[in-house]
Each structure stands twice: as C-alpha cells, then as structure tokens.
Design an enzyme around this catalytic site. Sequence first.
Site, PDB file in Angstrom:
ATOM      1  CD  GLU A 361      -2.830  -1.086  -0.109  1.00  0.00           C
ATOM      2  OE1 GLU A 361      -2.957  -0.021  -0.753  1.00  0.00           O
ATOM      3  OE2 GLU A 361      -3.360  -2.148  -0.463  1.00  0.00           O
ATOM      4  CG  HIS A 453      -6.117  -6.019  -7.960  1.00  0.00           C
ATOM      5  ND1 HIS A 453      -7.212  -5.228  -8.238  1.00  0.00           N
ATOM      6  CD2 HIS A 453      -5.474  -5.441  -6.916  1.00  0.00           C
ATOM      7  CE1 HIS A 453      -7.244  -4.214  -7.387  1.00  0.00           C
ATOM      8  NE2 HIS A 453      -6.198  -4.325  -6.574  1.00  0.00           N
TER       9      HIS A 453
END
Length: 808
Positions: A361, A453
């Site tokens: 992140e 993703h």
Amino acid sequence: MNATAKANLENRLAARRAAAGLDDEHGYKITVQHPGEAGTRIARAQHTFKGLRIFGSDSVIVTDDNGEVVSESASNRRQGLSSSRAAVAAGMGMPDVTASVSAEDVINSVVKRVAPVGVHRWKPEAELLIYPVMKTVRVAAAANKPEFALNALDLEEVVDHYELAYLVKTRMASGSKLVYRDSIVNAKTGALIAEWDALQTVIGTGNSQYNGQVPINTTLSGSTYQMLDTSRGTGGRYGGMAITNANHSSANSPNAGQIYTNSTNTWGDGQQYIPGGSTTNANGQTAAVNALWGLMNTYDTMKNVVGWRSLDGNNTATYIAVHVDNNYDNAFFDPSCKCMFIGDGGSSFNNLGSIDVIGHEMGHGVTDATSNLVYSGESGGLNESNSDIQGEATEAYARAGGTGTTIPSTGNDWVMGAEISKTGRPLRYMYKPSKDSRSPDAWSSTIKNLDVHLSSGPNNRMFYFLANGSSATSGSDYYSQYLTQTPRNMTGIGTDKAFRIWFKANTTKFTSSTNYADARNKVLQAAEELYGVGSKEATAVKRAYAAINVGTDVPESGTGTGVSITTQPASITVAPGATASFTVGASGGTSPYSYKWYKNGTLVAGATSATYSFTAQSTDNGAQVKATVTDSSSTPVTVTSGTATLTVSGSGGGTTERVTNGGFESGTTGWAGTTGVIGSFTGQTAYEGTRYAYLGGNGRTATETLTQAVAIPSTVTSAKLTFALHIDTAETEAVAYDKLVVTVKNSSGSVLATVGTYTNLNAATGYQVRTADLTQFKGQTVTLSFAMNEDASLQTSFVVDKVSLLTQ
C-alpha cells in the site's frame, strides 16, 4: 519547489518546444519535484495545450543543481494538437476548448449513475482537459503476424483523435462500499468516454501478522507513550509516522481517529484481534504494532537502499488507521489523504497489517507521488505490480533485520496472501501468476481489458525472473516458453539490483500512460544508467521482459553467441563548420549488422552505417550521440552503444552560420513564404531533430515557396550552402512532372544563380546532402529560395532539412 523555481523550469521547458515539434499553444505545468541522485532533482510536468492539461501526456525531467535540464522522459500524446497540415490530414485538428456542458452538470450525472445514494467522502472534482482517444495499431513488421504470435513490442498505442472532456473524480461511500471512480465525460455532449475504479486496494495481498517481538519507535509525551515515530518523516497530519485507531468506523467513510497511546512502552499481545473486543487493550493494540512495524520497514527499505524518504521522496510523514469497520477483509491506500486504512480481516483473512501489505500500500503512495500510473489498462497493472514489488522487497529487508543498504535475496516468499489467508492459499504468485487460475503469465493484446490486480501478473513474473532467474525445464513453475536463446534458463541478478533498477524506472522515467512495452524500454534505460550499456544487468532486463512476451529474447553475456559493442562512439571536440564523426564497432551474432544513430534521443534519418558524420554547428554543442546495432539472426538481437558527447567550440577559423533556424526546429522563425509546410507530418521524417519543410506531397496542382534573406559579409573568404533533401513520388512515368528549384535571388527578386533543379525523376530513399558555393555573392544580402511546383495528379514530396550557409 518554490514558485520561482517552478516558473524557471517551466520556461526552460517552453524553450525546448520547437525541438519537439510543438508550437506556442503547448505548455508545461510542473506538479511535483523530488530529490534525485547526486546533485539532481526530478520534476513531473503535465503537458498542456491552450492552457488545458492533456490527459496521459506528461514528462519526467531531471535537472542539475543549476536548474539545467539533464534529461526528459516524455509520453507522446500531444503531437497531433496543432493546426498543421498533418493534424488536419489525420482528422485530429485543433479541438475547440470551450465546454458546452457545465462541470456541475457533469458531476451530477456521474454521481447519479455511479452511486445515486452515495455520500461524498471528499468533494467531487471536475477538471476540463483534452483527452486523447487512443487506438492500438501494429507496427509494420508485425502486419501479418497471427494474433497468438504477437509480442508487446509488435503493437503501439497512437492517438486516434482528441476530445474536450472533463475528468470527474468522485470519492463516495455507498452502503457498505467505498466507491472511488474516475470518469472521462465529453464536455460537448455529456457522454461517458471512459471510466475506471480509483480505489487502490490490497485485494487479498499480504502476509502474516506474526513477527514475534519487534522494536518499534514511539514518542513519550509526559507520562504517556504515543505510536508516533518522529524519526521517520516530518510534517503531514501528525508531524511523524503515526498509527491511529479507526475504532470500527464504517469502511464506507472511515474516520482515522486518534493516535494510539499507552501507559507503558510494551504494546500488543501478538494475537489476532478478537471480534467485538476492545481496540485499545493489548489484543487491540496488536493491529497497531503490525502497522507500525510494517511502516517503519517500508520507510527504511526505501531510505537506506535507494535514498528515497517516505512516500513522496521529500520525507513528508504519513499515517495508518487500523481497526476499520467490523470483520473487514481489506486494506487500501487513499490518495486524498496520502494515508492507509486497514481492516481486521473477516471471512477470508486475518489482520491485513502485515509487512508486505504495508509495503504494497505504501508502494501505491510512491506511485501516486511520482509516475502516477493511471489505474486502468496496462498502466494500472504496472501500478499494482509496483506495489507487489515494493511489498516483497520490504518483506525481504525486514526479515533480514531491517538494517543495511542492500536487500537480501532471501527472506520473502514471492507469493501474496498466503499467511494472512485463512485457507493458506496465496492469492497472487509472483513467479507463476497463473497458479491463481485467473492471472496471465505473459503479455497478450487483451491484457489491457483485465482487472488491474490480474494484469499485474506478467510484470510480477518479470521481476521474479530478473531477481532470481528462470528454469529451462518445461513444466517447471519457473519455465518460460519465450526464452529461446542460450541458455534457455536466464540468470537473475538478485533482489537488490532488480529493485534498484525497477525503482529508478518508476520514479524517474515512467509517465502516467506507460504500458508494458514502454516499461520494458524504460526499465532497460534504468539498468543501463545504473550498470552500463551491455552489462549483464541490462541483458537480464531484456531477458526477463522477453520471458513475459515483451520484446524478443537475447543470449546472455559471455556466451560468445550474441552481438556486442566492441568500439564505443568517442566524445569529440570540433570547431563550428567542421565535420563531426562518430563510429561504432560490433562483433558476434550474425552479420551483416544494421545501424541506427540517435542524436539527443532522436533517431537520425538516413544514418544507417557504422559511422555517422555531419557538419557541426554551434547549436550542436553538448549533443548526445549513440547508436544501436542489430544483427541478422532469425531472432534479431539489438545492442545499444554508450553515449558520446559532441563539444563544438572555438572559432573554426572564423566560421559563422548565416542561416537562421536552418533545421526548422524553431518553427517558422527566419522563414517567409508558404510557412505552413514547416513542421512534423505524417509519412515523413526529419533529417535531424523533429521538424523539416515538407514541400509538395499534395497530389494536385500546387505552388509552395520558402525563402530567407541572408547577409554574406564582404570580408569572408568562402560561403558554402548545404541542405538535406529527400524526394519520394507516386509518379510512374519518366517525365519531370513535379519540380523543386533552389535559387539565389537579389533584393528585387531577380535570380542571381540556380543552385539546383530537382524533380520526381530524382526520387531516392533517404536524404541526400546538396552543396553549392556562394562565395561569389559576398558583400551582398541575398535571398535563398526553395520553390516547388506540382502538377494536377500524383504527388511528389520534396522534404528539406538542415539548411546551412557557413562563411569563413
């Protein structure tokens, strides 16, 4: 970067417009700046046209301590924005920049469609901009390839046309979901052009929360300890890296809450959070311990290994909020606050605050501050892959103790989600993405249609191979069918070097629209800058990308079978008007070789031999010259030479250039007549630089003329006129239907001499340099004239470049 420095850099970039073939309507808008390698700064500049940003078109600029531009890596989505003949012919033209639909109406329509009952977390925005609508085309060499055989370098994205549009950013909560959406809406009609999710989530990536006893940096305030690390990062919301307690605030509108505090400096019990329990007792503190340990290691990995501080490189502190919602199976980076939110896990995961999740992140934070890869299509896949790479590098660094200046090649597991997953099954496998039954192992022409993703998979595999190498055994999880050269298994260079190369490419070369093909080229540039052209590290980059069907495979260095550079172009110093000559030598591979030369990063048309020579002018001082050599093997191998520098100094015995803007890089400056023929046009290339004069090519009756008055002093001993001329034609008969006449005239327009007459019968491949002695006109001001006449049918193109009149 202060306003003055920003304005100075924007002015320096504006001065480079002509060399890029851009007119005065084009501009640059500096957005961010970061520290670079020794004595350099890295700036990001958005490209503008008539004051509006061009979406996906931007530059990465490296400057020295004096603010001088060292290099520029740019996307190329602005070239069609002009009133030039090329733009009109291509159907692009110059869009009207006046919107017919208001920003408020556009925002309302997007909100009504995306989340009609949503609540805004951040105020919605609508930016008026120019949106290049892209299309994918095959390069000429791949025109007849079957679809299954396409390589990423067989395709290129080009601008189909431009739309005046709004970029609408909505950041809403709807029910139990966060709905972050970026929408492109036609500013004339209100129609939706494109749209993608903008929430950068972990989506099932991560690692275990079980790190044992770990040292964490906290702050003592009075008699109370805070989870505030002031040794890492400054400013920001809390003045240092902080961990806060969201205390189950809803995931659709999470409140960061307050910084964690404790009466002692012993935190957590090391156990998974018990649902419904306290978020501040020892069990509740464990999530905060996980987060701070991950954040510290992510910060240290970047700072100690590559010299990058915090997310933005400028050491601006960030924070992480834990205990978001109840049974929340996710974590996400929010670019609006430059912070991160973590859930405790639910049906699928345990607490998501593991080292590689934090690294992942925070990797989004680095991308957000630098390349800002658009979170859609191939660029979105690279955005996600960067975060996976950051997560794995952080995990390896932390497992080795979190100290030192290198990343070990052990300690991480090269899978994402195995340890936090309650089933133990990873959700992403970096070494073989297809093991998740959804992600591809290699690039294909449809990869841009996948969820980001999943489209990250091939680049993840590339990075694994780059670090660790591959297997030559068919059927192995580490085998690639695309590695066809010797040896069939490539050799890795270690995680440390692989990470340095990748990080440099993402932070100093990638633009927001970088795709897989562009990434391969820029990662290679980074490897060459770090470890040298032709180095084993550069070769490993080529092979790692070839392994995922991006570029063709090459032999490894030292095998004796591949072409390599044996003689590098040498830096030289010459006087103005002298000949500058550069030579490259190569051996190995399969002869004969083909050559390409680049001057200041631009391909030199017609320079296709081992030696490149040209008449140097004072404006060539500092020019950077390099060559590529390609062999003739069944799978051609291309190697790139080092870069040589040309220094033009001295008087050259009194040599002076009399022509103004002879290369046309400053547009129409210095020229009169049919100046619309000056520019960059479809179907023609420059002799040098990007601009030229394109006379003819109409296929109908036409007359076009370019003139320039030049003064030849009476004191000179010689005056030599040269110009580069390329002629191509559609005429088929042996009759001179179309003509270019080059003359020297006096001030009244009378012809003093005819330099040359050229017709469709003189058509030839590439440019020919024409010369004439004008010494007889010394003491006069004469006019150079290029006059073209075309008949009623079948075009002939007369392309003129590098006009020079040197006197001595």
